[in-house]
Structure formats: C-alpha cells, structure tokens
Scaffold this motif. Structure first.
Motif, mmCIF file in Angstrom:
data_model
loop_
_atom_site.group_PDB
_atom_site.id
_atom_site.type_symbol
_atom_site.label_atom_id
_atom_site.label_comp_id
_atom_site.label_asym_id
_atom_site.label_seq_id
_atom_site.Cartn_x
_atom_site.Cartn_y
_atom_site.Cartn_z
ATOM 1 N N LEU A 1 0.840 -1.191 0.000
ATOM 2 C CA LEU A 1 0.000 0.000 0.000
ATOM 3 C C LEU A 1 0.879 1.246 0.000
ATOM 4 C CD1 LEU A 1 -2.737 1.381 0.157
ATOM 5 C CD2 LEU A 1 -2.699 1.039 2.631
ATOM 6 N N GLN A 2 1.949 1.217 0.776
ATOM 7 C CA GLN A 2 2.868 2.349 0.846
ATOM 8 C C GLN A 2 3.450 2.657 -0.542
ATOM 9 O OE1 GLN A 2 6.243 1.586 3.364
ATOM 10 N NE2 GLN A 2 6.976 3.682 3.295
ATOM 11 N N GLN A 3 3.921 1.648 -1.255
ATOM 12 C CA GLN A 3 4.486 1.844 -2.587
ATOM 13 C C GLN A 3 3.427 2.346 -3.567
ATOM 14 O OE1 GLN A 3 5.914 -2.220 -2.753
ATOM 15 N NE2 GLN A 3 8.003 -1.482 -3.050
ATOM 16 N N SER A 4 2.232 1.798 -3.468
ATOM 17 C CA SER A 4 1.153 2.205 -4.372
ATOM 18 C C SER A 4 0.758 3.656 -4.162
ATOM 19 C CB SER A 4 -0.073 1.305 -4.176
ATOM 20 O OG SER A 4 0.231 -0.021 -4.490
ATOM 21 N N LEU B 1 0.212 14.773 -7.404
ATOM 22 C CA LEU B 1 -0.676 15.260 -6.352
ATOM 23 C C LEU B 1 0.077 15.408 -5.045
ATOM 24 C CD1 LEU B 1 -3.738 12.926 -6.988
ATOM 25 C CD2 LEU B 1 -3.529 15.327 -7.636
ATOM 26 N N THR B 2 -0.370 16.331 -4.221
ATOM 27 C CA THR B 2 0.139 16.430 -2.854
ATOM 28 C C THR B 2 -0.643 15.430 -1.996
ATOM 29 O OG1 THR B 2 -1.468 18.110 -2.216
ATOM 30 C CG2 THR B 2 0.639 18.896 -3.142
ATOM 31 N N SER B 3 -0.169 15.208 -0.778
ATOM 32 C CA SER B 3 -0.884 14.319 0.147
ATOM 33 C C SER B 3 -2.290 14.834 0.409
ATOM 34 C CB SER B 3 -0.132 14.187 1.471
ATOM 35 O OG SER B 3 1.092 13.543 1.279
ATOM 36 N N LYS C 1 -3.569 12.942 7.147
ATOM 37 C CA LYS C 1 -2.725 12.172 8.073
ATOM 38 C C LYS C 1 -2.703 10.697 7.697
ATOM 39 C CE LYS C 1 -1.788 11.344 12.952
ATOM 40 N NZ LYS C 1 -0.602 10.671 12.608
ATOM 41 N N THR C 2 -3.837 10.168 7.241
ATOM 42 C CA THR C 2 -3.880 8.765 6.823
ATOM 43 C C THR C 2 -2.934 8.536 5.649
ATOM 44 O OG1 THR C 2 -6.153 8.480 7.574
ATOM 45 C CG2 THR C 2 -5.381 6.965 5.873
ATOM 46 N N ILE C 3 -2.965 9.426 4.668
ATOM 47 C CA ILE C 3 -2.072 9.304 3.508
ATOM 48 C C ILE C 3 -0.619 9.395 3.963
ATOM 49 C CG2 ILE C 3 -1.330 10.379 1.330
ATOM 50 C CD1 ILE C 3 -4.040 9.044 1.031
ATOM 51 N N GLN C 4 -0.310 10.364 4.808
ATOM 52 C CA GLN C 4 1.055 10.537 5.288
ATOM 53 C C GLN C 4 1.526 9.341 6.109
ATOM 54 O OE1 GLN C 4 0.505 14.272 7.290
ATOM 55 N NE2 GLN C 4 1.038 15.476 5.469
ATOM 56 N N ASP C 5 0.666 8.806 6.967
ATOM 57 C CA ASP C 5 1.030 7.639 7.784
ATOM 58 C C ASP C 5 1.315 6.424 6.910
ATOM 59 O OD1 ASP C 5 0.812 9.105 10.108
ATOM 60 O OD2 ASP C 5 -1.136 8.257 10.694
ATOM 61 N N ILE C 6 0.521 6.220 5.880
ATOM 62 C CA ILE C 6 0.736 5.090 4.970
ATOM 63 C C ILE C 6 2.053 5.280 4.225
ATOM 64 C CG2 ILE C 6 -0.098 3.989 2.858
ATOM 65 C CD1 ILE C 6 -2.971 4.522 3.968
ATOM 66 N N GLU C 7 2.281 6.470 3.697
ATOM 67 C CA GLU C 7 3.502 6.753 2.945
ATOM 68 C C GLU C 7 4.764 6.560 3.774
ATOM 69 O OE1 GLU C 7 3.810 9.851 -0.393
ATOM 70 O OE2 GLU C 7 2.668 10.766 1.239
ATOM 71 N N GLY D 1 5.069 4.576 6.352
ATOM 72 C CA GLY D 1 5.148 3.259 6.954
ATOM 73 C C GLY D 1 4.662 3.177 8.388
ATOM 74 N N ARG D 2 3.988 4.211 8.888
ATOM 75 C CA ARG D 2 3.470 4.184 10.256
ATOM 76 C C ARG D 2 2.136 3.449 10.340
ATOM 77 N NH1 ARG D 2 5.216 9.985 10.419
ATOM 78 N NH2 ARG D 2 3.080 10.423 9.796
ATOM 79 N N SER D 3 1.512 3.216 9.187
ATOM 80 C CA SER D 3 0.220 2.540 9.148
ATOM 81 C C SER D 3 0.166 1.648 7.918
ATOM 82 C CB SER D 3 -0.912 3.568 9.086
ATOM 83 O OG SER D 3 -2.149 2.936 8.861
ATOM 84 N N GLU D 4 -0.438 0.494 8.073
ATOM 85 C CA GLU D 4 -0.643 -0.405 6.942
ATOM 86 C C GLU D 4 -1.919 -0.064 6.201
ATOM 87 O OE1 GLU D 4 1.323 -2.904 5.739
ATOM 88 O OE2 GLU D 4 2.796 -2.137 7.160
ATOM 89 N N GLY D 5 -2.778 0.741 6.835
ATOM 90 C CA GLY D 5 -4.051 1.068 6.213
ATOM 91 C C GLY D 5 -5.031 -0.087 6.345
ATOM 92 N N THR D 6 -6.195 0.080 5.777
ATOM 93 C CA THR D 6 -7.219 -0.956 5.814
ATOM 94 C C THR D 6 -7.681 -1.231 4.394
ATOM 95 O OG1 THR D 6 -9.031 0.646 5.963
ATOM 96 C CG2 THR D 6 -8.047 -0.091 8.057
ATOM 97 N N VAL D 7 -8.461 -2.278 4.249
ATOM 98 C CA VAL D 7 -9.030 -2.597 2.942
ATOM 99 C C VAL D 7 -9.872 -1.420 2.456
ATOM 100 C CG1 VAL D 7 -10.622 -4.126 1.714
ATOM 101 C CG2 VAL D 7 -8.975 -5.076 3.338
ATOM 102 N N GLN D 8 -10.646 -0.826 3.344
ATOM 103 C CA GLN D 8 -11.485 0.307 2.968
ATOM 104 C C GLN D 8 -10.633 1.487 2.503
ATOM 105 O OE1 GLN D 8 -11.812 -1.337 5.904
ATOM 106 N NE2 GLN D 8 -13.814 -2.300 5.711
ATOM 107 N N THR D 9 -9.545 1.735 3.214
ATOM 108 C CA THR D 9 -8.656 2.829 2.830
ATOM 109 C C THR D 9 -8.053 2.570 1.454
ATOM 110 O OG1 THR D 9 -8.112 3.292 5.137
ATOM 111 C CG2 THR D 9 -6.582 4.125 3.477
#
Length: 97
Positions: free
Chosen positions: A32-35, A45-47, A59-65, A67-75
């Motif tokens: 997800l981070q790479q994608s 685009l900016t975050s 914050k969700t986009i930044q956390d995923i980028e 590596g602080r969050s793996e995100g969810t299927v919904q995200t």
C-alpha cells in the motif's frame, strides 16, 4: 496539482491517469505504501489533494507513505478508487507459496 509541476492539459492528465492505472495493475506485489507513493508521483498530487480525492484524511495518507500505518481494505479501496480501481482477491500461483 502539486505546484512544483507545470499545469497539464486535460489530455496530458488523462494520459498520466492511464499510466498510473497500468503500472498499478502490472505490479500487484506493491505494498500500500508503494502504491500510494506511486499514485502521488504519477498523478502529481500532494498528500492533501490525494486525501481529498480519496475521502480520507491527509494524516492517513502521510502515515501510509511513511510506513506508520498499513491502512485498511477500505482505505486502499478509497485510494485506488481515485483511478476507478478496486482491491480484489486472486489465487496465488504455486511459485508464490
């Protein structure tokens, strides 16, 4: 669009979108981070812009980028939905086991 880039015409924007779709589809092994990073760079685009388009927080986009969050299927579905894509399940090939 990220102000570090010059403005693109509509055909150029569509070409970038098609490129992003193709690259995500041919790289199912991406995290997800790479994608997310790839989508941001390719679509220029900016975050905050990606977050607004995907209906998630910046914050969700930044956390995923970062590596602080793996995100969810919904995200993931919301982020991929920006390109008209949706997360799916496929059978792993024997070589991937």
């Amino acid at each position: 669009m990220d102000k570090r880039y010059k403005a693109l015409s509509v055909p150029e924007q569509l070409a970038l979108r098609l490129q992003a779709i193709e690259e995500v589809l041919v790289n199912p092994e991406w995290t997800l981070q790479q994608s997310v990073r790839h989508l941001k760079r390719t679509l220029r685009l900016t975050s905050a812009e990606l977050a607004r388009l995907a209906s998630v927080s910046t914050k969700t986009i930044q956390d995923i980028e970062q590596g602080r969050s793996e995100g969810t299927v919904q995200t993931l579905n919301r982020i991929l939905g920006v390109l008209g894509l949706k997360l799916g399940v496929v059978r792993a090939s024997p070589s991937e086991d």
